[in-house]
Structures are given as structure tokens and as C-alpha cells.
Design a protein around this motif. Sequence first.
Motif, PDB file in Angstrom:
ATOM      1  N   VAL A  30     -79.892  19.243  -1.326  1.00 35.57           N
ATOM      2  CA  VAL A  30     -80.123  20.545  -1.936  1.00 35.57           C
ATOM      3  C   VAL A  30     -78.953  20.831  -2.864  1.00 35.57           C
ATOM      4  O   VAL A  30     -77.854  20.295  -2.685  1.00 35.57           O
ATOM      5  N   ARG A  31     -79.204  21.661  -3.870  1.00 39.34           N
ATOM      6  CA  ARG A  31     -78.099  22.155  -4.709  1.00 39.34           C
ATOM      7  C   ARG A  31     -77.763  23.554  -4.224  1.00 39.34           C
ATOM      8  O   ARG A  31     -78.607  24.450  -4.220  1.00 39.34           O
ATOM      9  N   LEU A  32     -76.524  23.699  -3.800  1.00 45.29           N
ATOM     10  CA  LEU A  32     -76.079  24.947  -3.194  1.00 45.29           C
ATOM     11  C   LEU A  32     -75.200  25.725  -4.154  1.00 45.29           C
ATOM     12  O   LEU A  32     -74.224  25.182  -4.685  1.00 45.29           O
ATOM     13  N   GLU A  33     -75.547  26.975  -4.398  1.00 43.60           N
ATOM     14  CA  GLU A  33     -74.663  27.888  -5.104  1.00 43.60           C
ATOM     15  C   GLU A  33     -73.606  28.348  -4.105  1.00 43.60           C
ATOM     16  O   GLU A  33     -73.906  29.054  -3.140  1.00 43.60           O
ATOM     17  N   VAL A  34     -72.372  27.903  -4.302  1.00 42.58           N
ATOM     18  CA  VAL A  34     -71.303  28.163  -3.344  1.00 42.58           C
ATOM     19  C   VAL A  34     -70.758  29.575  -3.539  1.00 42.58           C
ATOM     20  O   VAL A  34     -70.371  29.948  -4.647  1.00 42.58           O
ATOM     21  N   HIS A  35     -70.726  30.355  -2.476  1.00 45.27           N
ATOM     22  CA  HIS A  35     -70.131  31.679  -2.511  1.00 45.27           C
ATOM     23  C   HIS A  35     -68.705  31.675  -1.972  1.00 45.27           C
ATOM     24  O   HIS A  35     -67.864  32.432  -2.444  1.00 45.27           O
ATOM     25  N   ALA A  36     -68.453  30.839  -0.978  1.00 45.04           N
ATOM     26  CA  ALA A  36     -67.113  30.763  -0.397  1.00 45.04           C
ATOM     27  C   ALA A  36     -66.935  29.394   0.237  1.00 45.04           C
ATOM     28  O   ALA A  36     -67.910  28.755   0.657  1.00 45.04           O
ATOM     29  N   ALA A  37     -65.681  28.934   0.294  1.00 48.81           N
ATOM     30  CA  ALA A  37     -65.358  27.631   0.878  1.00 48.81           C
ATOM     31  C   ALA A  37     -64.114  27.751   1.741  1.00 48.81           C
ATOM     32  O   ALA A  37     -63.134  28.396   1.345  1.00 48.81           O
ATOM     33  N   GLY A  38     -64.148  27.145   2.918  1.00 48.31           N
ATOM     34  CA  GLY A  38     -63.004  27.186   3.814  1.00 48.31           C
ATOM     35  C   GLY A  38     -61.919  26.223   3.371  1.00 48.31           C
ATOM     36  O   GLY A  38     -62.197  25.112   2.904  1.00 48.31           O
ATOM     37  N   VAL A  39     -60.667  26.653   3.510  1.00 45.48           N
ATOM     38  CA  VAL A  39     -59.504  25.817   3.174  1.00 45.48           C
ATOM     39  C   VAL A  39     -58.863  25.365   4.482  1.00 45.48           C
ATOM     40  O   VAL A  39     -58.585  26.190   5.360  1.00 45.48           O
ATOM     41  N   ASN A  40     -58.618  24.068   4.590  1.00 46.32           N
ATOM     42  CA  ASN A  40     -58.064  23.508   5.819  1.00 46.32           C
ATOM     43  C   ASN A  40     -56.834  22.664   5.510  1.00 46.32           C
ATOM     44  O   ASN A  40     -56.678  22.149   4.395  1.00 46.32           O
ATOM     45  N   PHE A  41     -55.972  22.509   6.493  1.00 45.18           N
ATOM     46  CA  PHE A  41     -54.730  21.754   6.319  1.00 45.18           C
ATOM     47  C   PHE A  41     -54.976  20.346   5.754  1.00 45.18           C
ATOM     48  O   PHE A  41     -54.259  19.910   4.847  1.00 45.18           O
ATOM     49  N   PRO A  42     -56.001  19.621   6.229  1.00 42.74           N
ATOM     50  CA  PRO A  42     -56.237  18.279   5.669  1.00 42.74           C
ATOM     51  C   PRO A  42     -56.587  18.280   4.181  1.00 42.74           C
ATOM     52  O   PRO A  42     -56.381  17.265   3.506  1.00 42.74           O
ATOM     53  N   ASP A  43     -57.121  19.394   3.653  1.00 43.01           N
ATOM     54  CA  ASP A  43     -57.436  19.443   2.221  1.00 43.01           C
ATOM     55  C   ASP A  43     -56.171  19.236   1.387  1.00 43.01           C
ATOM     56  O   ASP A  43     -56.181  18.530   0.375  1.00 43.01           O
ATOM     57  N   GLY A  44     -55.083  19.874   1.817  1.00 45.68           N
ATOM     58  CA  GLY A  44     -53.823  19.717   1.106  1.00 45.68           C
ATOM     59  C   GLY A  44     -53.289  18.302   1.195  1.00 45.68           C
ATOM     60  O   GLY A  44     -52.730  17.765   0.227  1.00 45.68           O
ATOM     61  N   LEU A  45     -53.443  17.677   2.369  1.00 44.43           N
ATOM     62  CA  LEU A  45     -53.025  16.286   2.514  1.00 44.43           C
ATOM     63  C   LEU A  45     -53.847  15.366   1.620  1.00 44.43           C
ATOM     64  O   LEU A  45     -53.325  14.435   1.011  1.00 44.43           O
ATOM     65  N   MET A  46     -55.151  15.658   1.516  1.00 46.04           N
ATOM     66  CA  MET A  46     -56.043  14.785   0.752  1.00 46.04           C
ATOM     67  C   MET A  46     -55.675  14.765  -0.725  1.00 46.04           C
ATOM     68  O   MET A  46     -55.650  13.699  -1.355  1.00 46.04           O
ATOM     69  N   VAL A  47     -55.391  15.928  -1.299  1.00 44.89           N
ATOM     70  CA  VAL A  47     -55.092  15.952  -2.736  1.00 44.89           C
ATOM     71  C   VAL A  47     -53.721  15.337  -3.027  1.00 44.89           C
ATOM     72  O   VAL A  47     -53.440  14.959  -4.162  1.00 44.89           O
ATOM     73  N   GLN A  48     -52.885  15.206  -1.989  1.00 47.24           N
ATOM     74  CA  GLN A  48     -51.597  14.537  -2.156  1.00 47.24           C
ATOM     75  C   GLN A  48     -51.697  13.035  -1.888  1.00 47.24           C
ATOM     76  O   GLN A  48     -50.711  12.307  -2.031  1.00 47.24           O
ATOM     77  N   GLY A  49     -52.880  12.569  -1.461  1.00 52.71           N
ATOM     78  CA  GLY A  49     -53.048  11.165  -1.126  1.00 52.71           C
ATOM     79  C   GLY A  49     -52.440  10.796   0.204  1.00 52.71           C
ATOM     80  O   GLY A  49     -52.174   9.624   0.479  1.00 52.71           O
ATOM     81  N   LYS A  50     -52.260  11.793   1.108  1.00 54.57           N
ATOM     82  CA  LYS A  50     -51.607  11.560   2.397  1.00 54.57           C
ATOM     83  C   LYS A  50     -52.572  11.594   3.566  1.00 54.57           C
ATOM     84  O   LYS A  50     -52.146  11.485   4.716  1.00 54.57           O
ATOM     85  N   TYR A  51     -53.864  11.760   3.286  1.00 53.64           N
ATOM     86  CA  TYR A  51     -54.842  11.851   4.366  1.00 53.64           C
ATOM     87  C   TYR A  51     -55.434  10.470   4.622  1.00 53.64           C
ATOM     88  O   TYR A  51     -55.332   9.562   3.787  1.00 53.64           O
ATOM     89  N   GLN A  52     -56.075  10.307   5.815  1.00 52.96           N
ATOM     90  CA  GLN A  52     -56.647   8.999   6.140  1.00 52.96           C
ATOM     91  C   GLN A  52     -57.837   8.635   5.258  1.00 52.96           C
ATOM     92  O   GLN A  52     -58.232   7.462   5.180  1.00 52.96           O
ATOM     93  N   VAL A  53     -58.417   9.644   4.608  1.00 60.86           N
ATOM     94  CA  VAL A  53     -59.490   9.411   3.642  1.00 60.86           C
ATOM     95  C   VAL A  53     -58.935   9.637   2.243  1.00 60.86           C
ATOM     96  O   VAL A  53     -58.350  10.684   1.961  1.00 60.86           O
ATOM     97  N   LYS A  54     -59.118   8.654   1.332  1.00 62.20           N
ATOM     98  CA  LYS A  54     -58.598   8.753  -0.028  1.00 62.20           C
ATOM     99  C   LYS A  54     -59.759   8.646  -1.014  1.00 62.20           C
ATOM    100  O   LYS A  54     -60.218   7.555  -1.328  1.00 62.20           O
ATOM    101  N   PRO A  55     -60.245   9.795  -1.518  1.00 60.14           N
ATOM    102  CA  PRO A  55     -61.391   9.737  -2.444  1.00 60.14           C
ATOM    103  C   PRO A  55     -61.002   9.099  -3.774  1.00 60.14           C
ATOM    104  O   PRO A  55     -59.834   9.060  -4.164  1.00 60.14           O
ATOM    105  N   GLU A  56     -62.008   8.603  -4.460  1.00 61.02           N
ATOM    106  CA  GLU A  56     -61.803   8.056  -5.797  1.00 61.02           C
ATOM    107  C   GLU A  56     -61.526   9.192  -6.774  1.00 61.02           C
ATOM    108  O   GLU A  56     -62.196  10.231  -6.750  1.00 61.02           O
ATOM    109  N   LEU A  57     -60.543   9.028  -7.635  1.00 58.47           N
ATOM    110  CA  LEU A  57     -60.169  10.044  -8.622  1.00 58.47           C
ATOM    111  C   LEU A  57     -61.092   9.995  -9.828  1.00 58.47           C
ATOM    112  O   LEU A  57     -61.567   8.918 -10.201  1.00 58.47           O
ATOM    113  N   PRO A  58     -61.320  11.142 -10.475  1.00 59.34           N
ATOM    114  CA  PRO A  58     -61.002  12.503 -10.028  1.00 59.34           C
ATOM    115  C   PRO A  58     -62.030  12.970  -9.001  1.00 59.34           C
ATOM    116  O   PRO A  58     -63.126  12.404  -8.913  1.00 59.34           O
TER     117      PRO A  58
END
Length: 329
Positions: A30-58
Motif C-alpha cells: 500500500v502507499r501510505l500518507e505518513v502523518h507521524a513517524a517514531g524516532v528510535n535510538f537505532p535510527d541514529g546509529l543507522m545513519v552513522q553506519g554504526k548499526y548491525q543493518v547498513k542500508p544502501e546509500l542514499p
Amino acid sequence: MRALVCEAFGPVENLKVREWQLPALKPHEVRLEVHAAGVNFPDGLMVQGKYQVKPELPFVAGGECAGIIREVGDAVKGFRVGDRVIAMPGLAAFAEAVNVDHKLLMPMPEQLDFAQAAGFCITYATSYYAFKQRAQLKPGETLVVLGAAGGVGVTAIQLGKLMGARVIACASSDEKLAFCRDLGADETINYSSEDLKERIRALTDGKGADVIYDPVGGAFTEQAYRSIAWGGRYLVIGFAAGDIPSLPLNLPLLKAGDILGIYWGGWASRDPKGNMQNFAELLGYVNEGRLQPLTTAVYPLEDFSQAFAAINARKALGKVVLTMGEAAT
């Protein structure tokens, strides 16, 4: 549409709010119109490349959100355009819209607003899995919660009380502890000014804690473990303090104690039916009025750096959420 984009691994401040193109909708999405999104500690680690999951950039970070379905794929069952839902996309939630597999959606309870619903998934699911599947928390047991005023700590207090435990909340300031008492904590410990090990022992008449919930790590881990009861269970949630502690292994030997790792995401991917059953039970508690998801820090998408700073500096009381402009109302 606008999204919070990570173009290179690095500090959170380097993220950019810019235009982002969604891929074509797949039949099961489904395509969801996002109204709000939760922020979690691992999100900050992920964008720094410090989390166990490393997404492909960007990429666009953000693992949980709430909004309204605007389009459905041909193979989607059980959902339709206009439904208000909670979603667990795993990535890409910090955006005005996201494509989500329909198996990762839940109906949004009417009594929740979008900010409450957006922050519901990861923290409550983590704590419930920790208590139900891992620690097997029983009514009447004593539960000690470290970092009790933070996003996961709040859920541990609420769910611990709901499951019949006596909850001792531990935090670094009297303001945070007052907040924890308002949530239902039976006792509190200020580990900035009190000896954590001795206070836990005193509050349990020397028996120690049956279950210890630790999202903090650092210097408090060994102190807390030294106060665990015979046969107690120590739940390793995360390391908000920044340091991954080492623990002398003679301590669990002498206490016949368990050290249980809590990786909710890994378990959920291996046991999706069990995970959805947990969510069904949690939503049941919400619908019955026994559980009130708490969101206390809400920021517009443009103020993302402030939202992450509140988490990283451990100043947030409760859950931190980003809202998507006019869509958030």
C-alpha cells in the motif's frame, strides 16, 4: 514528496530534508500518507553506519509510522484506501509517504492520535517480547528498569505494571523519577546520587531483582547485575550510554542468573506469527483502556536534529516522534 534523506554515513546533522521519489507500488503493497513517524535510538546509529543493518546509500531511515492509506496494490487484502493504519516498514518512514507491504500493517485504534500510533510499534513490541517470550515475567515479581524515563523505559514501566510486576524505576534525575512515578512505578532510584546496587537490595529486602531491564549499558550494568536475585533474568536491550559493558561471568554463575539478549527485530523476522500475536494482544490492551501509549516529544520533520538530540542526550521523557507538516493534523 519530501523525505529525510541520508546521502552518506555520518552525523545526524548531515541528513537532508529534500525531494524523494518513491518506487512503483508492488502488488502486495500500500502507499501510505505518513502523518507521524517514531524516532528510535537505532535510527541514529543507522545513519552513522554504526548499526548491525547498513542500508544502501542514499536511503530514508525510520522504522515505524502511522498514516492513511492512499493507494493499494492488486494483491492487498484486508485494507483499503482511507484506512488509518500503523505501519512497520523497517526503513523509509521519515517521509511524507512510504510503500509498505500489507503484512506489515495494523489497524490504528480509534482512541489513538497519529503521534501516539506512530511510536507504538518498536518500543512496546520490544518490551513485550522481552517480558513475555524471554523473561517470562510473572505477577508479583520485582522488575528493575534502567533508563526508565526514556522511550523504551516508559513502555517497560507500563507493561511491567500491566503484567503484575512490582516496578522499580531507575533514572538520572529527580524530574525523570517523578515522571516515572506518574506512570505507575512503585519505587524509584536516582543512580546519579544513590548506590544502585545497595538501593535495589534495600528495596527488595536483600532478595534482589527478579528481572532487570537494561537499555543503558555502561557503568550501571555490573552494579545492577550484582543486585539480581537468585535465578534472576537480566535483559540486554541496548547501550544508550554509548559503552558496551563487560560483565565478570562468575556473577551469573554465583546467582544462577540468566543474561538474555533482546533483539526484537531478529525474532519478529523469524517468528512473524508470534510477533503479530503479540501485537494483537498489545492492541487489545489499548482497546480495553489498559494501555495508553505515551508520546511526549513531537517535532516537525524539519526539526529532526532536535528530535535526535533529545534521544542521544537522554533528555527525552518518553517517546520522540516526527510529524510530516500538514499531514500530521
